[in-house]
Design a protein around this motif. Structure first.
Motif, PDB file in Angstrom:
ATOM      1  N   GLY A   1       0.722  -1.305   0.199  1.00 38.54           N
ATOM      2  CA  GLY A   1       0.020   0.039   0.101  1.00 38.54           C
ATOM      3  C   GLY A   1       0.891   1.137   0.029  1.00 38.54           C
ATOM      4  O   GLY A   1       1.654   1.356  -0.653  1.00 38.54           O
TER       5      GLY A   1
ATOM      6  N   SER B   1      -2.115   3.409   4.586  1.00 36.15           N
ATOM      7  CA  SER B   1      -3.212   2.859   4.066  1.00 36.15           C
ATOM      8  C   SER B   1      -2.764   1.347   3.411  1.00 36.15           C
ATOM      9  O   SER B   1      -1.727   1.405   2.604  1.00 36.15           O
ATOM     10  CB  SER B   1      -4.006   3.511   2.810  1.00 36.15           C
ATOM     11  N   SER B   2      -3.433   0.142   3.679  1.00 36.34           N
ATOM     12  CA  SER B   2      -3.061  -0.848   3.152  1.00 36.34           C
ATOM     13  C   SER B   2      -3.251  -1.177   1.886  1.00 36.34           C
ATOM     14  O   SER B   2      -4.380  -0.641   1.245  1.00 36.34           O
ATOM     15  CB  SER B   2      -3.757  -2.193   3.846  1.00 36.34           C
TER      16      SER B   2
ATOM     17  N   ALA C   1      -7.063   9.817   3.654  1.00 35.89           N
ATOM     18  CA  ALA C   1      -7.251   8.351   3.745  1.00 35.89           C
ATOM     19  C   ALA C   1      -8.287   8.012   2.408  1.00 35.89           C
ATOM     20  O   ALA C   1      -8.137   6.768   1.891  1.00 35.89           O
ATOM     21  CB  ALA C   1      -8.055   8.122   4.993  1.00 35.89           C
ATOM     22  N   GLU C   2      -9.333   8.889   2.073  1.00 36.40           N
ATOM     23  CA  GLU C   2     -10.069   8.463   0.871  1.00 36.40           C
ATOM     24  C   GLU C   2      -9.172   8.593  -0.321  1.00 36.40           C
ATOM     25  O   GLU C   2      -9.145   7.650  -1.198  1.00 36.40           O
ATOM     26  CB  GLU C   2     -11.170   9.464   0.972  1.00 36.40           C
TER      27      GLU C   2
ATOM     28  N   LEU D   1      -5.981   8.140  -0.534  1.00 36.64           N
ATOM     29  CA  LEU D   1      -5.137   6.826  -0.526  1.00 36.64           C
ATOM     30  C   LEU D   1      -5.978   5.459  -0.759  1.00 36.64           C
ATOM     31  O   LEU D   1      -5.472   4.703  -1.578  1.00 36.64           O
ATOM     32  CB  LEU D   1      -4.692   6.769   0.805  1.00 36.64           C
ATOM     33  N   ARG D   2      -7.155   5.408  -0.487  1.00 32.10           N
ATOM     34  CA  ARG D   2      -8.027   4.332  -0.663  1.00 32.10           C
ATOM     35  C   ARG D   2      -8.154   4.049  -2.139  1.00 32.10           C
ATOM     36  O   ARG D   2      -8.019   2.924  -3.032  1.00 32.10           O
ATOM     37  CB  ARG D   2      -9.296   4.174   0.046  1.00 32.10           C
TER      38      ARG D   2
ATOM     39  N   ASN E   1      -4.739   3.282  -3.911  1.00 33.68           N
ATOM     40  CA  ASN E   1      -4.290   1.878  -3.692  1.00 33.68           C
ATOM     41  C   ASN E   1      -5.037   0.833  -4.520  1.00 33.68           C
ATOM     42  O   ASN E   1      -4.641  -0.044  -5.232  1.00 33.68           O
ATOM     43  CB  ASN E   1      -4.701   1.355  -2.492  1.00 33.68           C
TER      44      ASN E   1
ATOM     45  N   THR F   1      -8.251  -6.003   1.740  1.00 27.52           N
ATOM     46  CA  THR F   1      -7.014  -5.399   1.836  1.00 27.52           C
ATOM     47  C   THR F   1      -6.054  -6.367   2.303  1.00 27.52           C
ATOM     48  O   THR F   1      -6.362  -7.283   2.881  1.00 27.52           O
ATOM     49  CB  THR F   1      -7.075  -4.243   2.821  1.00 27.52           C
TER      50      THR F   1
END
Ligand code: ADP
Length: 314
Positions: free
Chosen positions: A231, A243-244, A275-276, A278-279, A282, A313
């Motif tokens: 990640g 973030s994984s 965080a969003e 990154l999600r 990823n 994840t």
């Protein structure tokens, strides 16, 4: 929505079918696949609904048309891709080794990509750009460096922002001013997107937090460190967010970092929380490695969201 622009190499990738296959003798090949780090980046951004355009050059040949058609189909602005007669579109032949490293044979500087310039179409595209993304690999000649630096200054002069992925490709990064250009781009960047050890090429610190703190103190807004299947970690002046990655079967790693970066920058431009962003990034990076060919794993936002809803994840 803010418009994103990148400038640099456009090429086709031709891939050895077998692991460890030598290019010193005939063997089975796959492709051509549309490619070039900035092209992958702009294609992924456009697929996510981000207004995005590319400055570059191709030959008046099938490989050039393959690239332009793909970028247009993904929704990218191709108005500043010059088509040259007399020069062929760039190529990259790649073979994967058993240790997962890659061996490239590039023809970029002597291809149509080497003719990149800030012509009238590029000037028009930059006139409506709010953000420039620079790939280190796109600093492949003094001429390409001049295009990147002038794009940065044009966008910065009107209050825009810059992101930078070192994307070190030693085979093509042999311009005399390349190291100075990398440092210059970093000094003008808001977002820095290194992968793994690239973080330490720009810092004297020995650990991730030390390097991130040192680089943030030099004026970056944030650093996003890509960590392959594990990640990514985001660093800014308030701290870090990890973030994984998503669990997928990797069939071809090429393009993962570009798709990841495109998604992160597109969502950063929309004001998404780290965080969003990154999600989504990823997920785009993970989807990219599930297909052979650098742009074959680019998916539209709805498909990325569906993958996130079902994806595991690590
Ligand atoms: P680069 O391609 O720039 O070297 P990475 O290899 O770190 O960058 O990949 C970029 C991103 O793509 C990672 O941060 C991760 O989100 C995703 N990714 C890469 N490889 C995998 C993998 N095998 N499984 C899941 N996600 C991956």
């Amino acid at each position: 929505m803010r418009k994103l622009v990148s400038a640099g190499e456009i090429l086709v990738e031709i891939m050895a079918e077998r692991i460890g296959q030598s290019f010193l003798e005939p063997g089975p090949l796959l492709g051509p696949y549309p490619s070039g780090a900035p092209a992958i980046f702009i294609g992924q951004a456009a697929a996510l609904g981000q207004p995005a355009g590319l400055i570059g050059a191709v030959g008046d040949d099938d490989f050039g048309r393959l690239n332009i058609d793909r970028l247009r189909a993904l929704g990218a602005d191709v108005s500043a891709i010059a088509v040259h007669t007399g020069h062929a579109t760039g190529t990259a032949f790649v073979t994967y080794r058993a240790d997962a490293s890659r061996h490239f044979v590039f023809n970029i500087r002597n291809s149509a990509s080497g003719l990149i310039e800030t012509d009238a179409a590029a000037t028009n595209l930059l006139a409506c750009a709010d953000h420039v993304h620079v790939m280190g690999s796109s600093l492949f000649s003094d001429r390409a460096i001049a295009v990147a630096l002038s794009a940065i200054e044009t966008v910065k002069a009107k209050g825009g922002t810059v992101s930078f992925d070192p994307n070190i490709r030693r085979e093509i990064m042999q311009a005399s001013g390349m190291r100075a250009a990398l440092d210059h781009v970093l000094a003008r960047a808001d977002i820095f997107l290194p992968s793994g050890e690239e973080l330490f090429l720009f810092s004297s610190a020995k650990d991730e937090k030390g390097a991130a703190d040192e680089l943030l103190a030099r004026g970056l807004s944030c650093i996003v460190l890509k960590k392959g299947a594990a990640g990514a970690v985001y660093h800014d002046h308030h701290g870090a967010v990890a973030s994984s990655g998503f669990a997928v079967d990797e069939v071809d790693p090429t393009g993962a970092g570009d798709c990841f970066g495109a998604a992160f920058v597109s969502f950063w431009l929309r004001g998404a929380a780290p965080a969003e962003a990154l999600r989504i990034a990823n997920a785009c990076g993970a989807l990219a490695v599930t297909r052979k060919g650098p742009m074959e794993g680019i998916f539209p936002l709805e498909a990325v969201e569906a993958f996130i809803a079902t994806g595991n994840t690590q």
